[in-house]
Design an enzyme around this catalytic site. Structure first.
Site, PDB file in Angstrom:
ATOM      1  N   GLY A 270       0.788  -1.219   0.000  1.00  0.00           N
ATOM      2  CA  GLY A 270       0.000   0.000   0.000  1.00  0.00           C
ATOM      3  C   GLY A 270       0.821   1.271   0.000  1.00  0.00           C
ATOM      4  CD  GLU A 312       1.640  -9.411   0.690  1.00  0.00           C
ATOM      5  OE1 GLU A 312       1.677 -10.567   1.131  1.00  0.00           O
ATOM      6  OE2 GLU A 312       0.587  -8.725   0.636  1.00  0.00           O
ATOM      7  N   PRO A 313       4.831  -4.655  -1.830  1.00  0.00           N
ATOM      8  CG  PRO A 313       6.961  -3.887  -2.390  1.00  0.00           C
ATOM      9  CD  PRO A 313       6.247  -4.894  -1.522  1.00  0.00           C
ATOM     10  NE  ARG A 355      -5.678   3.754  -9.485  1.00  0.00           N
ATOM     11  CZ  ARG A 355      -5.359   4.939  -9.027  1.00  0.00           C
ATOM     12  NH1 ARG A 355      -4.989   5.913  -9.866  1.00  0.00           N
ATOM     13  NH2 ARG A 355      -5.409   5.200  -7.737  1.00  0.00           N
ATOM     14  CE1 TYR A 359     -10.970   1.817  -6.324  1.00  0.00           C
ATOM     15  CE2 TYR A 359      -9.314   1.979  -8.053  1.00  0.00           C
ATOM     16  CZ  TYR A 359     -10.087   1.214  -7.194  1.00  0.00           C
ATOM     17  OH  TYR A 359      -9.969  -0.154  -7.216  1.00  0.00           O
ATOM     18  CB  CYS A 386     -21.472   6.032 -25.053  1.00  0.00           C
ATOM     19  SG  CYS A 386     -23.089   6.781 -25.197  1.00  0.00           S
ATOM     20  CD  GLU A 387     -21.045   5.544 -18.317  1.00  0.00           C
ATOM     21  OE1 GLU A 387     -21.818   5.822 -17.374  1.00  0.00           O
ATOM     22  OE2 GLU A 387     -21.247   4.611 -19.114  1.00  0.00           O
ATOM     23  CE1 TYR A 416      -3.939  -2.632  -8.069  1.00  0.00           C
ATOM     24  CE2 TYR A 416      -2.612  -0.690  -7.617  1.00  0.00           C
ATOM     25  CZ  TYR A 416      -3.038  -1.951  -7.261  1.00  0.00           C
ATOM     26  OH  TYR A 416      -2.566  -2.536  -6.120  1.00  0.00           O
TER      27      TYR A 416
END
Length: 485
Positions: A270, A312-313, A355, A359, A386-387, A416
């Site tokens: 994280g 765990e990077p 993302r 987010y 189309c959004e 990501y």
């Protein structure tokens, strides 16, 4: 273009809309004498001409250097408190055969979360002993595959998995090493964290049950209990949240250690990166030392040996090493309170970077094909889907004369973006190109419309043969291109 309005509070109007914030872009990224962006020794314009846009670009040298730096930081921090450290690359950030080879050659293990990720890691030659297998709902088949492959650790995510993993290991005649994922009640993001008594989420077991379930694991002859695991959040800029979480975990760790040795404590990942010039994560060396010292203090308080530490990077290794290139299709000024916002539409969007929509993530964008002396204009870079929420960069400044045909580069897209890529509106997913020392090569082939048609079983009778032929030709062409890159 019309004059632009003020941007969000965190966004500073740049003196030069061509300037590159060096801590946001891959190391050694610069502009050449003609103003073109250069990454990994290759100009953005030549990449776009050769591979098209949208295009994911990853600087291999930068990714390798970040992996090595993070491993070294944690090993040195652990050594300073009398223990060792193991670092796994979190494959969910971006996993491909090439990336697996990069990180393992730099001394890292690989953290996977599905059978598919496990398959990629194994196919790329990762040592199974250096693989950690996560997942809150691992199927029986996935567990059996992990056991059969000899993965170094399966992370038990729920009470029911204890019996499942134990049974799979017993049937295979193996002793499987496992960790138990625990919720410490610490939620962290950027430089802030919140500590609560309980967590309401799908991952892990409650801290209150950690000792009990740890003993349950020990009751199985087919399981070898390594220790506790915890993940407290994402995009974390300092060590405070990790320190609080470690202190909480060490109470349960100590209770288990009084019965039998607990060799390891895995504090997850994280670690945050700079997506914009306003982001300032602490150096990883500082974060690593802060975590190690917090663990040592807690161990002294509980009178237990300092365990081996594991981390765990993912994003912090691959995120800053990647950029995405787009071609501008249209621009339009839209009146808003206080002025205008310039909408810049590109040939990608939420299919290659979800993302921002998912987010509310912020990004940095620059014109990659030239420089301009025009003043900065507030822009919103949007996609072709189309959004209305199809936004790539919510707010940044580009030169006032940004126009159709310009090549744009969005920074820090290595993590990501490809992993979350999709075919919304039947848009093919772009390729991924690695650059190193002036050489570019395809490491993930892009899709074509023929690929999309070939998967549509309802079209078999109409275009099945033609689509299949086109797909085969496309794959052969991409393979040949990658081989000669």
């Amino acid at each position: 273009m019309a004059s632009s309005a003020a941007g969000p509070a965190w966004l500073r109007v740049p003196d030069d809309a061509n300037a590159l914030a060096q801590h946001v872009w891959p190391a050694r990224t610069h502009r050449d004498a003609d103003g073109r962006l250069v990454v990994g020794g290759v100009t953005a314009t030549s990449l776009a001409e050769r591979f098209g846009t949208p295009l994911y670009v990853v600087d291999e040298t930068d990714a390798r250097a970040r992996a090595a730096r993070i491993r070294t930081a944690f090993e040195r921090a652990a050594a300073s408190v009398g223990t060792g450290a193991t670092v796994y690359y979190a494959g969910k950030a971006f996993l491909s055969g090439a990336v697996v080879r990069w990180v393992t050659e730099e001394g890292l293990g690989v953290d996977v979360a599905t059978g598919g990720e496990l398959a990629v890691a194994l196919a790329a030659g990762a040592d199974p002993v250096r693989i950690g297998f996560h997942g809150n709902n691992k199927s029986i088949a996935e567990i059996e595959r992990g056991v059969a492959a000899g993965v170094g650790a399966i992370i038990i995510d729920s009470e029911v998995e204890i019996e499942r993993v134990a049974d799979a290991a017993a049937r295979a005649g193996r002793v499987q090493r496992v960790r138990l994922r625990v919720n410490s009640g610490v939620h962290a993001s950027t430089h802030e964290f919140l500590a609560t008594a309980h967590e309401d989420q799908k991952f892990g077991v409650s801290l209150e049950r950690a000792a009990e379930l740890g003993e349950r694991i020990r009751s199985h002859a087919s399981l070898d209990f390594l220790g506790l695991h915890c993940h407290i959040g994402s995009q974390i800029f300092d060590s405070a949240g990790f320190a609080e979480s470690a202190e909480r975990l060490l109470a349960a760790h100590a209770e288990l250690a009084r019965v039998a040795p607990v060799p390891e404590l895995n504090l997850g990942g994280g670690f945050g990166i700079a997506y914009t010039s306003a982001d300032e994560p602490a150096p990883i060396e500082e974060i690593a030392l802060g975590i190690a010292e917090a663990v040592a203090r807690a161990c002294r308080a509980h009178d237990v040996p300092v365990p081996r530490l594991a981390f765990e990077p993912g994003r912090s290794i691959i995120g800053p090493a990647g950029i995405t290139l787009y071609t501008v299709g249209t621009t339009k000024p839209v009146p808003i309170e206080g002025g205008w916002r310039h909408y810049v539409s590109v040939d990608g969007g939420m299919s290659d970077n979800l993302r921002t929509a998912l987010y509310g993530a912020d990004y940095t964008v620059r014109v990659a094909s030239r420089v301009s002396e025009e003043p900065p204009a507030l822009v919103r870079v949007v996609g072709k889907h189309c959004e209305s929420g199809d936004i790539v960069v919510d707010a940044d400044y580009l030169p006032h004369d940004v126009a159709p045909g310009d090549l744009l580069a969005v920074a820090a897209t290595g993590a990501y973006c490809w992993s979350l890529a999709n075919n919304y509106n039947h848009v093919p997913r772009p390729p991924v190109v690695a650059v190193r020392d002036g050489v570019a090569r395809v490491i993930v082939r892009g899709e074509t419309e023929a690929d999309l048609l070939a998967r549509d079983a309802g079209l078999d009778a109409v275009v099945g043969g033609e689509a299949s032929d086109r797909m085969s030709a496309s794959v052969a062409s991409d393979s040949e291109e990658g081989a000669t890159a």
